[in-house]
Design an enzyme around this catalytic site. Structure first.
Site, short mmCIF file in Angstrom:
data_model
loop_
_atom_site.label_atom_id
_atom_site.label_comp_id
_atom_site.label_asym_id
_atom_site.label_seq_id
_atom_site.Cartn_x
_atom_site.Cartn_y
_atom_site.Cartn_z
N CYS B 97 38.03 11.43 8.78
CA CYS B 97 36.80 12.05 9.27
C CYS B 97 36.34 11.34 10.55
CB CYS B 97 35.73 12.05 8.18
SG CYS B 97 34.38 13.17 8.55
N HIS B 229 38.55 14.48 3.36
CA HIS B 229 38.33 13.17 2.74
C HIS B 229 39.20 13.00 1.48
CE1 HIS B 229 34.76 11.64 4.91
NE2 HIS B 229 34.48 12.92 5.11
N GLU B 231 39.68 10.34 -0.08
CA GLU B 231 39.02 9.39 -0.99
C GLU B 231 37.93 10.07 -1.81
OE1 GLU B 231 38.13 9.88 2.02
OE2 GLU B 231 36.06 9.26 2.41
#
Lengths: 980, 273
Positions: B97, B229, B231
């Site tokens: 990002c 993302h 994660e």
């Protein structure tokens, strides 16, 4: 020298900002603007060579791939010009308003210094010479636009007078007008001790102290005893501490309360409404997991064996009415600081935001003068929350938006935040000799009432008065403060902390020094710009500041942590131990007050209040045979319909703890009940957050509104599988003018509802807030907001992998309705769509509700429940529809199997009644027996089945079809209204 | 801890996905440190003590001027030599990002596109990430078609589902030749697509990226940058409808975990002897 840099997109690059603005212009009904382009302007003041400026542009300001620029020191060109089919308007910030980009741009320019390859050696030092950066936006509007239309666009879309102005001429714009400098002698003495009553009130009014005669007299008596007149600063400090905002005079005062119900009138004295209702409930419930309630900035409850969580919801209504973006922006910034300042500091883990606006389709001609259009308010507020929350990296996981015409002058903006802290960091205690340290943002004239900006543009009186009250926040500053303070906290480098909110340093330092006394040297406080008087420094409400008490021997380690994070931290005084508030400015004493006097509070006020039962009767309408259309209307009601346009702009997954998102279901677009996160990475323990709000019930009876709001907040947590026994709630009252007995009466009535329901459910309040005087006066007419109570709930979830969502999961599964349905359409969405309010407001059977919640929790634990949704606005009909289209399945349901009160014989009543403590539950057929066994003692009915097709069919009490629709059509009805 | 995989999660003012990014690496046994850029600039921490550099999401310096620009300049102008050496030693970089925006705006991604550029150490900016076409911040889940060859994406399913959350994610190249080279070199790692893997419209492509590009690598595949993302789909319960996926109640990881596992594994197998 002043350099003007203008940056624009290269040809062929899509200008999304311009495109968005053009759409907004069309929304206003102006079709003559065919295209909008936006140019970014940087006005850089400083001793710079052209070569340096070119480098600044190429290396920093301009994206080489998509943008081009022009730079000039030539100040003759005017940015505002119109030619046929092209109009240019440049908008810049007013003096005194923080330019959000200035700070980083100066940093970015300074970074260029070290790059010897890029600049010739003689310009190496030049880059440190930038004095200021002021940005502006230039809008190019294409089309044959009438002057009147242009003005409308500028006023309604491109700028807000409170913050910005149209640049008339570029000359001098970069070096913005200097601010007024107060050159008064120090200190200023106010002649108070011999003043007459009339004179006292004059002093109060003139100084904008908002103190009444009783209070002024109490102050006079105090200074008469001291045989000296107060300084302006002393008077101001008292006024700040005693203000409604800080002291909650209404809730703490005496109220003579008259209640007329069922033809009988009872009168009683309420002494301290807060203590006799909200706090009393919490004390009586006495939960062992309540760690700190009604004491700190936020309520604190136990989370797991090592940590606590804290929760606070604040309002920021008035600033948001004037400047929606800035108001909401600083509102969320403020509540986050509450969390940072709870105990020894908590880390914010999620936010929740609830707004009340007038309907977005309100016509411009219905707007009272001076108010912004609700759609603009809404867009601004949402952007403000988005900006602050997203940039700070705090997920906005939950919220609600309520619409009612009466919010037209006073929109409500509730901002809530949850934090987590180690359990040994709950207690703060300032020690004698500790240093007073202010950290974070600098102090300016922000938020000083009646601010005295020297600004040519602000001529209108109300705007002059309010201009200082509205600011734009700086979320990155606050994030830096957070990063630094958590490190300092974990190294035990300070003994207490609080945020600078209302009243600024005067409240923060005053509160922290309440027991010991404090001395502050006002000239040490870092300022944004020169020229503030000592009193302005003291009461400024500049954002992103915290005050901490640091033991002298730890100060170096403390300051190092902050400096390593590029956060300014400054020692400004000391906690003395002499129980006085002493302020100095350049060595000169400007304030010396006894803490006992300030914090002893103002004389109690006494008010009258009355409550009378609503005279509105239930409407008599025919029951439609086919309720399909009514169901669509209910789904499309502004209070029910999808808020996805808003939610998708909020980062709701940052920090990596997301478990149940605001939107769930097979396409991620179904409305979930409570949201669930795991605040500790790697742990299955979670928190669920929800809200209960319903102003229409309050228009009938605030007592039952309070009961329903608590029920709604609680049942949403139950609906995701939360533990009913581990829920804590917050109250937040937004009301009209409490000097008017009817407004205050309904407030008392709501508070009593809070007490009774909290006790009945054994759900403690842990924190709360009130915002009164939400009235908009237009001539002699006054529009009060409907008394609005927001109940926010937080629940502890032991194992998030057992939680459930509301979307139907599988065809063939059984659908149950749990909880009894009564003839309670008063205040319902259904009646609202028919144009009625009615009187049969939903009530609450608390023992039954508790049984239901407990049974459902057990069913969740056993893994029987595949989906669950609470019935709230729109009743069973809306709940079933939402579950169906969120899961992508149809449903067949029978109203005659719904457990309802004997005597109900209408399909619309069963389908749309909004009785409390009800749920729709989906289970798999093989679990039927076990599930029903768990529900023993709870009213329930097997009402239907999840279907493979997209057909949504409801059979009425006489087994006739009363709703037949396609779930995709129902979904469209629900999604369309707020799809901006 | 001599043989441990060491990850530096770089942060500065406005970084906000640092902890979950570190958590993801730690879950696979790496040692992940959150390091403020001031420490690298002052030399109190050395980049060379680490195997993986992670630039997490957030709003560094508020994304003022444009997203990632200021930190990109700090890296390029103040830590350029350290970074060159780090990359030259075959170590790994991931930018998620805001981290992707920084890698692109500092010229680290896509890096040299052909032999000539490699020879000239060409690290000029060849692409950028600009405002979404919708002119809005977009927080939603996106299907991604995986392509190219990168140590980071090895073994990923053909189509993965990750969340995006950004306002400036529209990938644009300097000119068509850059795009052509990226495709030819196999440097495109992720493209937005429909659930079935087909060409997306809005909102499947949430920002209007050229060629639906969501993430790219350098020519070696060791440097990965992506807007989505991973994660945030590290745990199974991150999935937007995990409650519908019945088998999942006992499953731990989501589709994003593989990326972090790949990074750690690569270092273990290739960089630590």
């Amino acid at each position: 020298m002043l350099w003007r840099i203008e940056i624009k997109h290269k040809a062929g690059v899509f200008d999304s900002l311009g495109e968005g603005i053009q759409k907004n212009i069309v929304d206003l009904g102006i079709v003559s603007v065919s295209k909008v382009q936006v140019h970014h302007i940087y006005n850089i003041a400083g001793d710079l060579t052209e070569k340096q400026v070119r480098m600044i542009c190429k290396e920093l300001l301009v994206d080489k791939i998509t943008q081009t620029y022009t730079a000039s020191a030539d100040q003759t060109s005017s940015p505002k010009y119109s030619k046929k089919n092209l109009h240019c308007v440049e908008i810049a910030y007013n003096p005194g308003v923080m330019d959000p980009v200035e700070h980083s741009t100066i940093k970015g320019i300074r970074d260029l210094r070290d790059c010897s390859k890029l600049i010739s050696s003689n310009s190496l030092l030049g880059i440190e010479t930038v004095q200021s950066v002021h940005t502006a936006k230039k809008y190019l509007l294409y089309g044959n636009i009438a002057k009147r239309e242009l003005n409308t666009v500028v006023e309604k879309i491109l700028s807000n007078k409170v913050l910005q102005h149209v640049v008339a001429d570029v000359v001098g714009e970069g070096a913005r007008p200097a601010l007024a400098v107060n050159k008064k002698s120090i200190p200023i003495i106010v002649s108070l001790i011999d003043a007459s009553d009339r004179k006292l009130m004059q002093i109060s009014r003139k100084g904008q102290l908002f103190l009444n005669l009783n209070e002024m007299k109490a102050i006079q008596r105090h200074f008469q005893k001291r045989k000296q007149n107060p300084t302006d600063c002393e008077l101001e400090t008292i006024a700040q501490t005693w203000s409604e905002h800080c002291y909650h005079k209404t809730f703490r005062g005496n109220i003579e309360y008259q209640c007329s119900e069922n033809g009988k009138t009872k009168t009683k004295m309420v002494r301290n409404l807060l203590k006799s209702t909200i706090v009393k409930a919490t004390n009586e419930i006495n939960k062992s997991w309540c760690v700190s309630v009604f004491y700190d900035n936020a309520g604190v409850i136990k989370f797991d064996k090592d940590s606590n969580v804290c929760f606070k919801v604040e309002t920021h209504n008035h600033p948001s009415a004037l400047e929606p973006f800035g108001g909401a922006n600083t509102g969320i910034g403020g509540v986050i600081r509450d969390i940072l300042g709870t105990g020894l500091g908590a880390k914010p883990v999620c936010s929740t935001d609830v707004f009340c606006f007038a309907p977005p389709d309100t016509s411009f001609k219905d707007l009272p003068p001076g108010t912004l259009h609700p759609k603009r308010v809404m867009k601004g507020v949402v952007s403000g929350v988005r900006d602050y929350g997203n940039k700070m990296g705090i997920p906005t996981i939950n919220g609600s938006i309520i619409f009612d015409e009466k919010f037209v002058g006073n929109p409500l903006v509730y901002c809530g935040s949850v934090g987590i802290m180690p359990k040994d960091k709950v207690k703060k205690k300032v020690c004698r000799g500790d240093l007073v340290v202010v950290v974070g943002g600098r102090t300016g004239r922000d938020g000083i009432h009646g601010a005295t900006f020297s600004s040519g543009e602000l001529t209108d009186e109300s705007e002059t008065v309010s201009s200082g009250a509205v600011q734009i926040g700086d979320p990155i500053q606050e994030k830096k403060v957070l990063d630094a303070l958590i490190q300092a906290r974990d190294k035990n480098l300070y003994t207490a902390i609080t945020d600078c909110g209302a009243g600024g340093l005067s409240s923060a330092a005053g509160e922290m020094g309440e027991e010991l006394g404090v001395r502050v040297d006002l000239e040490k406080i870092p300022l944004k710009y020169k020229g503030l008087s000592y009193m302005e420094v003291w009461i400024s409400e500049a954002q992103e500041r915290m005050v901490m008490s640091v033991p002298a021997k730890k100060i170096n380690a403390f300051l190092k942590i902050f400096s390593d994070e590029n956060v300014e931290a400054t020692v400004i005084g000391e906690f003395t131990g002499n129980k006085h508030l002493e302020l100095f400015y350049d060595g000169q004493a400007v304030c010396n007050l006894e803490m006992d006097f300030i914090h002893g509070g103002p004389p109690k006020i006494s008010r009258k209040a009355h409550w009378r039962t609503s005279v509105v009767k239930n409407p008599k309408i025919d029951a439609p045979i086919n309720l399909t259309k009514k169901l669509s209307e209910a789904l499309g009601h502004y209070n029910v319909c999808s808020k996805e346009w808003v939610v998708r702009q909020y980062d709701h997954e940052v920090q990596g703890g997301s478990v149940i998102k605001p939107f769930v279901g097979v396409h991620g677009d179904g409305p979930s009940d409570a949201s669930v996160i795991t605040p500790k990475l790697g742990s299955k323990k979670g928190i669920a957050v929800s809200n209960g709000i319903n102003v229409r019930y309050g228009m009938i009876d605030p007592f039952w509104m309070a009961a329903s709001c608590i029920d709604e907040a609680v049942r949403q947590i139950v609906a995701v599988g939360g533990d009913f026994e581990r829920i804590a709630i917050l109250d937040n009252f937004c009301w009209g003018n409490p000097d008017k007995p009817d407004r205050l009466g309904s407030l008392v009535r709501a508070a009593e509802g809070c007490y009774k329901t909290a006790i009945g459910y054994q759900v403690p309040f842990i924190s709360g807030k009130d915002s009164l005087y939400n009235e908009y006066t237009e001539g002699k007419k006054s529009i009060a907001i409907p008394g609005t109570l927001l109940i926010s709930a937080i629940g502890i979830v032991d194992d998030v992998t057992k939680t459930v969502t509301m979307d139907f999961k599988k065809d063939g599964n059984l659908v149950y309705c749990i909880g009894e349905t009564f003839d309670e359409l008063g205040g319902s969405i259904y009646w609202d769509t028919c144009g009625f309010l009615g009187s049969s407001v939903p009530k609450l059977n608390m023992p039954q509700g508790r049984k239901t919640f407990t049974a459902l929790k057990n069913a969740v634990q056993k893994g029987f429940i595949r989906s669950m949704h609470d019935c709230s606005e729109g009743g069973i009909g809306v709940a079933l529809a939402e579950m169906a289209f969120s899961g992508g399945f149809g449903v067949t349901a029978r109203l005659d199997n719904v457990p309802f009160k004997k005597g109900i014989d209408r399909n619309d009543t069963v389908l749309f009644s909004e009785s409390n403590s009800r749920f729709i539950v989906e289970i798999e057929p093989q679990d039927q027996k076990n599930f029903e066994r768990i529900l023993k003692g709870v009213p329930f009915g097997l009402v239907g089945r999840v279907e493979e097709t997209s057909e949504f069919v409801v059979y009425g009490l006489k087994q006739e079809v009363c709703v037949c629709a396609d779930i995709n059509d129902l979904k469209t009805a629900w999604q369309e209204p707020l799809k901006f | 801890m001599k043989n441990s995989v060491k990850v530096i999660v770089l942060r500065t003012a406005g970084t906000n996905c640092d902890e979950e990014t570190a958590f993801a690496f730690k879950s696979f046994g790496a040692k992940a440190d959150l390091v403020h850029i001031n420490k690298l600039l002052k030399g109190t921490v050395s980049l060379h003590d680490y195997h993986i550099l992670a630039l997490p999401g957030g709003f560094t310096y508020g994304d003022d001027i444009e997203s990632g620009r200021i930190l990109a300049n700090e890296l390029r102008l103040h830590l350029g030599e350290d970074l060159c050496r780090f990359i030259g030693e075959g170590k790994l970089i991931i930018g998620i990002c805001n981290g992707f925006q920084i890698l692109v705006k500092s010229g680290i991604l896509p890096g040299a596109l052909n032999a000539k550029e490699k020879k000239n150490h060409d690290s000029s900016q060849k692409a950028t990430l600009i405002s979404n076409d919708s002119a809005k911040f977009e927080a939603r889940w996106a299907h991604l078609k995986v392509s190219g060859q990168s140590v980071w994406t090895e073994g990923l399913e053909d189509v993965v589902y990750y969340p995006v959350a950004h306002a400036e994610g529209k990938f644009v190249t300097k000119d068509p030749s850059v795009l052509k080279a990226l495709v030819k070199n196999g440097q495109v790692a992720f493209r937005y697509c429909t659930a079935e893997g087909a060409k997306p419209g809005y909102p499947e492509n949430p920002n209007g990226s050229t060629d639906d590009i969501a993430g790219i690598t350098d020519s070696t595949g060791r440097i990965l940058g992506l807007m989505p993302h991973p994660e945030r789909y590290f745990l199974f319960t991150h999935h937007p409808y995990w409650t519908r996926l019945k088998s999942g109640r006992d499953k731990k990881f989501g589709q994003g975990a593989k990326i972090f596992e790949n990074g750690v594994k690569y270092v273990k197998n290739r960089l630590i002897k």
